[in-house]
Design a protein around this motif. Structure first.
Motif, mmCIF file in Angstrom:
data_model
loop_
_atom_site.group_PDB
_atom_site.id
_atom_site.type_symbol
_atom_site.label_atom_id
_atom_site.label_comp_id
_atom_site.label_asym_id
_atom_site.label_seq_id
_atom_site.Cartn_x
_atom_site.Cartn_y
_atom_site.Cartn_z
ATOM 1 N N ARG A 1 12.693 20.790 -51.012
ATOM 2 C CA ARG A 1 11.649 19.776 -50.894
ATOM 3 C C ARG A 1 12.162 18.550 -50.156
ATOM 4 O O ARG A 1 13.290 18.107 -50.373
ATOM 5 N N THR A 2 11.337 18.004 -49.291
ATOM 6 C CA THR A 2 11.681 16.798 -48.548
ATOM 7 C C THR A 2 10.893 15.617 -49.112
ATOM 8 O O THR A 2 9.864 15.815 -49.787
ATOM 9 N N PRO A 3 11.320 14.380 -48.851
ATOM 10 C CA PRO A 3 10.632 13.220 -49.436
ATOM 11 C C PRO A 3 9.158 13.113 -49.055
ATOM 12 O O PRO A 3 8.367 12.518 -49.794
ATOM 13 N N ASP A 4 8.775 13.686 -47.918
ATOM 14 C CA ASP A 4 7.375 13.591 -47.515
ATOM 15 C C ASP A 4 6.491 14.652 -48.168
ATOM 16 O O ASP A 4 5.315 14.794 -47.837
ATOM 17 N N GLY A 5 7.058 15.409 -49.098
ATOM 18 C CA GLY A 5 6.280 16.410 -49.804
ATOM 19 C C GLY A 5 6.337 17.788 -49.183
ATOM 20 O O GLY A 5 5.798 18.741 -49.751
ATOM 21 N N GLY A 6 6.973 17.918 -48.040
ATOM 22 C CA GLY A 6 7.093 19.206 -47.392
ATOM 23 C C GLY A 6 8.304 19.967 -47.887
ATOM 24 O O GLY A 6 8.878 19.671 -48.936
#
Length: 507
Positions: free
Chosen positions: A216-221
């Protein structure tokens, strides 16, 4: 089976220049930049050294990633004790194994292992307690048998000598360039700090470079772990306020904030105003008879071998795990053509089944891999290398039946991870860090710890907390010591890391 993986399904790899090197009189080949130990493993060399005391065979992957790993120390170009798993191949080297005679494959000193019950730690002091002279003579003999007491050649000394690079002050030093360290360095640099990022690896990214599962990345992706690590490393390399020192080791952390760093060019003495410790974590071994034989590998070492070096650890593996991470590595081994003889899990079927199904979307049963829940590994078989294992039902769980022998040439162990907190503990034992009565340890002002070093093993959480620690350090200054707590994750000596539910690792 060719040990080299030429058609990896997830991680693209373009092999570098093929180079030759000399190994104990033979000419072998590897690829420029890969670890020397990997090149030897790919060439079929499974025994890389012998243990100091009992001369048991040692191979790659037994304790890879641990702060002090003696299992693949080699003599390279006359220099003793060179870690083969951390030394890149350049071509033209002369490589020999150590602590064996006449060879590591057939070591006459290996007979000492048969008398190990009688040769306990410090036996020479008890045996020769009436004669100090004999005790000292015995120590010298044992030192020679263990591989010590050798004189380094002048040429090797000249090659190893590095000049001092002097002293340098910086606003922030980040030790560890895994996902937490990279995120912390970028956050602090974006806030205006000058940052020196120190990492032992040849490339930034830490163990996330070997992760193929989505993170998971901080932008929700979400992105594959190796892709996320590459993106963060590229951003750090391009940032004008960040200097990245790869292949470099922080030798210690001393009074006055002195941080000596051994770089490929020499020793640099850093004096950072702030320090972020993001040294990650490493696999814990599993205790069982034969757990030190070549072919027994921790899961992190296997993942790096397969997904970074593109080399198979063997042809048939037994995976012993009690967490989701082990199942994820097993699935990655299946993807590159390694046969899984069995998945062994001491936990009850319900808990083990949930982790297994997450890593084998089509189901473990559909994959044809035997799944032995409620079982434990009783022993590893084989004298020079692993030839099989014996597993048996775990008492008090849901295992039933008798002990089972499984033939294999690799045993993959996933028994949890431990924070690499040695840099902090060195300062703790030196007396500058004091233990609180509570569960944590108070860190000095201007110091933060993030990622695996703080016991965080989920990559997404490590990224977030690393960035938060970098931003907090940027707001802190000696003139403003009243800033609230820098790190919400104080050091907890001995805290064991736990694999994330996604099977990823933090550093």
């Amino acid at each position: 089976m060719n040990p080299r993986i030429t058609d990896h399904p997830a991680v693209p790899y373009e092999r570098t220049r093929r180079v030759a090197f000399t190994f104990e009189g033979r000419t072998l080949h590897g690829y420029e930049g890969e670890p020397v130990a990997t090149a030897l493993h790919a060439a079929g060399v499974r025994v890389l050294s012998r243990s100091f005391k009992y001369h048991r065979p040692r191979g790659i992957g037994l304790t890879c990633g641990a702060p002090s790993c003696p299992n693949c120390q080699l003599t390279i170009d006359g220099q003793y004790g060179v870690p083969g798993c951390a030394t890149p191949l350049r071509g033209g080297e002369s490589v020999r194994r150590e602590r064996a005679w006449p060879s590591a494959d057939h070591d006459l000193f290996g007979v000492i292992d048969r008398f190990s019950p009688f040769i306990r730690a410090g036996f020479q002091f008890r045996l020769f307690r009436r004669s100090p002279r004999l005790a000292h003579l015995a120590e010298r003999v044992m030192g020679l048998i263990a591989g010590g007491g050798r004189e380094v050649t002048p040429d090797a000394i000249a090659r190893a000598a590095r000049p001092g690079l002097g002293e340098r002050r910086t606003a922030l030093a980040v030790v560890g360039a895994g996902v937490a360290g990279l995120a912390g360095a970028l956050a602090a640099a974006d806030a205006g700090l000058e940052v020196v990022l120190v990492d032992q690896g040849a490339e930034p990214g830490g163990a996330l470079r070997a992760e193929t599962a989505p993170v998971r990345t901080p932008d929700g992706g979400a992105a594959p772990g190796f892709a996320l690590a590459a993106e963060l490393a590229a951003r750090a390399a391009a940032h004008p306020a960040i200097e990245v020192l790869t292949g470099s080791t922080a030798l210690g952390w001393y009074e006055g904030g002195v941080l000596p760093v051994h770089t490929p060019s020499g020793v640099l003495t850093l004096r950072p105003a702030r320090l972020l410790v993001a040294t990650g974590d490493y696999d814990q071994p599993l205790l069982f008879p034969g757990n030190d034989r070549p072919g027994v590998m921790v899961a992190g070492a296997v993942q790096r071998l397969v997904n970074i070096d593109h080399v198979r650890p063997g042809s048939r593996a037994v995976v012993v795990t009690r967490d989701a991470y082990g199942y994820a590595v097993a699935a990655q081994l299946c993807a590159v053509g390694v046969e899984i003889a069995a998945l062994v899990d001491p936990r009850p079927g319900e808990r083990a089944g949930a982790d297994a199904e997450a890593s084998f979307p089509s189901g473990v049963a559909a994959s044809g891999v035997p799944h032995l829940t409620g079982h434990r590994l009783r022993e590893a078989l084989g004298r020079r290398t692993v030839t099989g294992v014996v597993v048996e039902p775990q008492e008090g769980v849901d295992g039933r039946g008798r002990a089972v022998r499984l033939d294999c040439d690799v045993v993959v162990v996933s028994a949890g991870r431990r924070p690499a907190e040695e840099l902090l503990l060195q300062r703790l034992y030196h007396g500058d860090i004091t233990l609180d009565p509570g569960p944590g340890t108070a860190l000095p002002d201007g110091v933060a710890v993030a990622g695996g070093a703080a016991g965080i093993t989920d990559p997404a959480e490590a990224l977030t907390t690393g960035a938060d620690a970098g931003a907090r350090l940027a707001r802190w200054s000696p003139e403003n010591p009243a800033l609230p707590e820098i790190s919400p994750y104080p050091l907890s000596p001995g805290q064991a890391g736990r694999p994330s539910s996604s099977g990823g690792t933090s550093e």
